[in-house]
Design a protein around this motif. Structure first.
Motif, PDB file in Angstrom:
ATOM      1  N   ASP A 100      59.785  26.427  64.064  1.00 42.65           N
ATOM      2  CA  ASP A 100      59.587  27.559  64.965  1.00 42.65           C
ATOM      3  C   ASP A 100      59.688  28.852  64.155  1.00 42.65           C
ATOM      4  O   ASP A 100      60.783  29.256  63.760  1.00 42.65           O
ATOM      5  N   PRO A 101      58.561  29.531  63.908  1.00 41.97           N
ATOM      6  CA  PRO A 101      58.574  30.754  63.099  1.00 41.97           C
ATOM      7  C   PRO A 101      59.013  31.988  63.871  1.00 41.97           C
ATOM      8  O   PRO A 101      59.018  33.092  63.318  1.00 41.97           O
ATOM      9  N   ASN A 102      59.399  31.821  65.143  1.00 38.33           N
ATOM     10  CA  ASN A 102      59.732  32.968  65.994  1.00 38.33           C
ATOM     11  C   ASN A 102      61.223  33.080  66.297  1.00 38.33           C
ATOM     12  O   ASN A 102      61.611  33.716  67.280  1.00 38.33           O
ATOM     13  N   VAL A 103      62.054  32.483  65.445  1.00 39.49           N
ATOM     14  CA  VAL A 103      63.507  32.563  65.633  1.00 39.49           C
ATOM     15  C   VAL A 103      64.032  33.774  64.882  1.00 39.49           C
ATOM     16  O   VAL A 103      63.939  33.850  63.645  1.00 39.49           O
ATOM     17  N   GLY A 107      69.255  37.602  58.054  1.00 44.17           N
ATOM     18  CA  GLY A 107      70.002  37.271  56.841  1.00 44.17           C
ATOM     19  C   GLY A 107      69.110  36.984  55.656  1.00 44.17           C
ATOM     20  O   GLY A 107      67.889  37.189  55.683  1.00 44.17           O
ATOM     21  N   SER A 108      69.731  36.468  54.600  1.00 43.03           N
ATOM     22  CA  SER A 108      69.022  36.184  53.359  1.00 43.03           C
ATOM     23  C   SER A 108      67.863  35.218  53.574  1.00 43.03           C
ATOM     24  O   SER A 108      68.008  34.199  54.241  1.00 43.03           O
ATOM     25  N   GLY A 109      66.692  35.559  52.995  1.00 43.26           N
ATOM     26  CA  GLY A 109      65.529  34.693  53.089  1.00 43.26           C
ATOM     27  C   GLY A 109      64.711  34.870  54.346  1.00 43.26           C
ATOM     28  O   GLY A 109      63.783  34.098  54.590  1.00 43.26           O
ATOM     29  N   ASN A 110      65.027  35.907  55.176  1.00 41.49           N
ATOM     30  CA  ASN A 110      64.261  36.077  56.410  1.00 41.49           C
ATOM     31  C   ASN A 110      62.826  36.509  56.102  1.00 41.49           C
ATOM     32  O   ASN A 110      62.543  37.105  55.065  1.00 41.49           O
ATOM     33  N   VAL A 111      61.926  36.189  57.006  1.00 41.84           N
ATOM     34  CA  VAL A 111      60.517  36.527  56.851  1.00 41.84           C
ATOM     35  C   VAL A 111      60.157  37.522  57.947  1.00 41.84           C
ATOM     36  O   VAL A 111      59.874  37.148  59.085  1.00 41.84           O
ATOM     37  N   GLY A 112      60.212  38.806  57.623  1.00 40.60           N
ATOM     38  CA  GLY A 112      59.904  39.845  58.604  1.00 40.60           C
ATOM     39  C   GLY A 112      60.841  39.857  59.792  1.00 40.60           C
ATOM     40  O   GLY A 112      60.438  40.191  60.900  1.00 40.60           O
TER      41      GLY A 112
END
Length: 228
Positions: A100-103, A107-112
């Motif tokens: 699920d890319p919408n969580v 924190g570290s490593g987040n994508v946008g």
């Protein structure tokens, strides 16, 4: 003829109780906020009947379900997502876990502003009972009984290192069950948190009489189709 078959199918479904699923009760809690302190720290409680479904989303550790560096077949307790399921009637219970890319995650490593999913390989373990007493431990056994969670009885697991979605079903009697849900990444460079969505669904097992009725109805449909 098509309308007649559709009407007969609808009538059979009504008589068999095979109407649309209801919504299960899904309660989510932040880490450390389990309303039943002690033992496993559950983050989600699911109460589900015989024809229900319910979902939740969250992020877990990339190596939460298994990290082979310390010990094979060992998961990280606090980075996995523990679910307490109250199955209120005997039924087929299905769990599906997807990326699920919408969580939301900052924190570290987040994508946008969202948790990564590139190394989310859904894996999970099913145990009978809940464990809400004594202490927990940093790790747990993902393919057997958990030494520190003496109330849990291992039942099944799904280990996955290649698929973006994982599904398993079990026929279970009514009762309480625990699930450890996580990721099984084999990449050492994976972002530490990975987003997932999980859906629990149930389907009742027809009684013998209802199964016979369904078979008879199916025979009737076939006969009608052959008469066209």
């Amino acid at each position: 003829m098509k309308m007649t078959i559709q009407k007969t199918l609808a009538t059979a479904a009504l008589l068999l109780g095979l109407t649309g699923a209801n919504a299960a009760t899904v309660l989510n809690y932040a880490a450390g906020s389990d309303p039943n302190p002690g033992g496993v720290g559950y983050k989600t409680y699911v109460t589900i009947g015989g024809a229900d479904s319910g979902s939740f989303s969250n992020h877990v550790g990339a190596w939460s379900w298994e990290d082979e560096n310390p010990t094979p077949n060992q998961g990280w307790t606090h980075t996995s997502h523990w679910v307490a399921v109250d199955l209120q009637t005997s039924a087929w219970l299905t769990l599906t876990v997807d990326r699920d890319p919408n969580v939301a995650f900052l924190g570290s490593g987040n994508v946008g502003g969202f948790a990564a999913v590139n190394n989310m390989f859904p894996s999970f373990t099913l145990y009978q009972n809940w464990d809400n007493d004594d202490l927990d431990n940093h790790t747990y056994t993902n393919n057997g009984n958990v030494s520190w969670a003496e109330d849990l009885v291992y039942m099944s697991h799904l280990a996955n290192t290649s698929l973006t979605s994982a599904t398993a079903s079990w026929y279970l009697p009514a009762g309480q069950y625990s699930f450890a849900v996580g990721s099984n990444s084999t990449s050492a460079g994976s972002p530490p948190r990975q987003g997932l969505s999980a859906t629990f669904s149930t389907s009742p097992v027809p009684e013998p009489g209802r199964m016979a009725f369904l078979a008879l109805a199916s025979f009737g449909f076939c006969m009608r189709r052959r008469r066209r």
